[in-house]
Design an enzyme around this catalytic site. Structure first.
Site, PDB file in Angstrom:
ATOM      1  N   TYR A 168      37.267  46.965 -26.105  1.00  0.00           N
ATOM      2  CA  TYR A 168      38.178  46.283 -25.191  1.00  0.00           C
ATOM      3  C   TYR A 168      37.888  44.795 -25.281  1.00  0.00           C
ATOM      4  O   TYR A 168      36.735  44.379 -25.182  1.00  0.00           O
ATOM      5  CB  TYR A 168      37.950  46.791 -23.761  1.00  0.00           C
ATOM      6  N   ASP A 198      32.889  39.796 -30.344  1.00  0.00           N
ATOM      7  CA  ASP A 198      33.206  39.659 -28.924  1.00  0.00           C
ATOM      8  C   ASP A 198      31.915  39.914 -28.152  1.00  0.00           C
ATOM      9  O   ASP A 198      31.518  41.064 -27.948  1.00  0.00           O
ATOM     10  CB  ASP A 198      34.306  40.651 -28.543  1.00  0.00           C
ATOM     11  N   LYS A 256      32.167  35.856 -18.772  1.00  0.00           N
ATOM     12  CA  LYS A 256      31.584  35.583 -17.447  1.00  0.00           C
ATOM     13  C   LYS A 256      30.086  35.300 -17.461  1.00  0.00           C
ATOM     14  O   LYS A 256      29.569  34.619 -16.572  1.00  0.00           O
ATOM     15  CB  LYS A 256      31.886  36.756 -16.534  1.00  0.00           C
TER      16      LYS A 256
HETATM   17  N1  HOZ Z   1      35.002  46.752 -18.715  1.00  0.00           N
HETATM   18  C1  HOZ Z   1      35.434  45.615 -17.964  1.00  0.00           C
HETATM   19  C2  HOZ Z   1      34.580  44.462 -18.265  1.00  0.00           C
HETATM   20  N2  HOZ Z   1      34.285  44.307 -19.632  1.00  0.00           N
HETATM   21  C3  HOZ Z   1      35.529  45.997 -16.525  1.00  0.00           C
HETATM   22  C4  HOZ Z   1      35.958  44.905 -15.616  1.00  0.00           C
HETATM   23  C5  HOZ Z   1      37.384  44.973 -15.211  1.00  0.00           C
HETATM   24  O1  HOZ Z   1      38.227  45.335 -16.030  1.00  0.00           O
HETATM   25  O2  HOZ Z   1      37.639  44.654 -14.070  1.00  0.00           O
END
Ligand code: HOZ
Length: 437
Positions: A153, A248, A276
């Protein structure tokens, strides 16, 4: 508070009332789908604060937090250095839409800690970082096709929402409506950890491929580390065919090692995306890489990218405070040891209860699978795990004061605020949870 004192059933009435109210104004009552608890059932919790390794919900229940705002809280909630840096910046201003010296300081720090990054541009989220990196890679190569991997993702970028992990996987909708087919026609999706599939695709389309984007440790289909040779094979084909290799590291950056997954696995990408983690919990992201590639970016080059809030002084102040703290000698080694202790303890307790269960960890990131397999390396193995058992386990742990990611397809995070006491409480809670399954 100990796990045994945290007797089931907790009162969640205020969270339930807030969720009911939120649903009238916010789609699904949440601002990001994973928060909705669809992956585990029940109502999502609403939180009022955090303290070190602990989260406090609106009903004043306390939980040991293994989500850590999805990664950035390596130092835990409200670390004094981060708060002091923010307070100092608050006296000066919130943002100027213009340059600050602190942006140079953080850029220098990122470039020195991640040597493959020779130039870096700050943005406001991980999604923006991956979207921009792909645009730059396409501009640099003058090619259109991109390659990603199943279950990875990279934020909600149109062309990357194909067989995506994280919330998309949790909701069972790894492809999104609203993304024109023409956008994803240019995206090739390969199985993660499949070196042969990568070689075969490059043999066929190598000279048309702009970039390969990968989570060097997949953290959005639970946690799946790369098999030996996978990242190296990617590096080799990208070099051979002139494609840009993008790591990434939104989740892994500064977390699995000071230099990120690329230093841990000793494979050098052309570009890196960060998220973040470099804002200590505030909204920020970055993309960077080789100088000649980054010189394609406006105003130097013809690839346009911009952002009013980019380089927010608050996010930079918090991020710098965190980046300073994590450079302490032995910091990441200690984080790994702590995470490994937790994983080993969980495996032992599951085994004692006769529950098929396996774990992975890299640095301060971990994954737990209800599975009979020894090690999980492929997407199909992730999908074959016992999700129903995870759901029950999630709620049993929650009632015992442990907050895990509310999805079987998310990685977990340990930070320096998780001391021996928190790890022991978690293991006590897990022992009870496994027994109850
Ligand atoms: N897996 C996402 C962060 N890499 C979760 C956070 C989200 O989508 O709110």
């Amino acid at each position: 508070m100990s796990a045994t004192e945290a007797t089931p059933k907790k009162n969640h009435s205020r969270s339930a009332a807030l969720f009911e109210e939120a649903r009238h104004f916010i789609p699904g009552g949440v601002n990001s789908p994973v928060r909705a608890f669809r992956g585990v059932g029940g109502n999502p919790l609403f939180f009022q604060g955090g303290e070190g390794a602990w989260l406090i919900d609106e009903d004043n229940n306390r939980y040991i937090d293994y989500v850590g705002a999805w990664g950035p809280l390596i130092l835990g909630h409200r670390h004094p250095d981060v708060i002091a840096a923010l307070q100092a910046q608050l006296q000066l201003g919130l943002g100027y839409g213009a340059s600050t010296e602190a942006e140079i300081t953080i850029a220098k720090t990122i470039c020195s800690l991640v040597p493959s990054i020779e130039r870096v541009r700050l943005v406001t989220s991980g999604t923006e970082a991956t979207m921009s990196a792909i645009r730059v890679a396409r501009g640099f190569t003058r090619r259109d096709r991109i390659v990603k991997f199943e279950g990875c993702y990279h934020g909600h970028v149109d062309g990357l929402l194909v067989k995506a992990g994280s919330g998309a996987l949790t909701l069972g909708e790894p492809d999104s409506l609203g993304v024109p087919k023409a956008y994803t026609d240019l995206t090739h999706v390969l199985p993660y950890n499949d070196i042969d599939a990568l070689a075969a695709l490059f043999e066929k389309h190598g000279r048309e491929i702009a970039c390969v984007i990968v989570e060097p440790v997949a953290g959005n289909m639970n946690l799946v580390p790369p098999v030996p040779g996978f990242l190296e094979a990617m590096r080799q084909v990208c070099t051979q065919y002139g494609a840009v290799l993008i790591f990434d590291e939104v989740m892994t950056g500064f977390r699995v090692a000071l230099g990120g997954a690329q230093s841990h696995y000793q494979v050098t990408p052309d570009m890196t995306t960060l998220g973040k983690v470099i804002g200590g919990g505030l909204p920020v992201g970055a993309f960077g890489g080789r100088r000649e590639i980054m010189e394609m970016v406006a105003p130097l080059g013809p690839v346009y990218q911009a952002g009013t809030l980019a380089g927010s002084p608050l996010a930079v102040a918090a991020g710098m405070a965190m980046l300073k703290a994590i450079q302490a000698p032995g910091f990441h080694e200690a984080l790994s040891v702590r995470t490994q202790r937790l994983m080993k303890g969980l495996e032992e307790r599951a085994s004692a209860a006769g529950i098929p269960f396996t774990t992975h960890s890299v640095g301060g990131m971990f994954g737990c699978f209800f599975s009979t397999e020894d090690k999980i390396t492929r997407f199909e193995q992730v999908m074959a795990c016992n999700v129903e058992q995870f759901r029950k386990y999630f709620h049993l742990m929650l009632e015992r004061g442990v907050y895990l990611a509310p999805s079987a397809f998310e990685a977990g995070f340990v930070g320096t605020a998780h001391g021996d006491a928190e790890i022991d409480l978690t293991l006590d809670a897990a022992e009870q949870a496994f027994a109850a399954l």
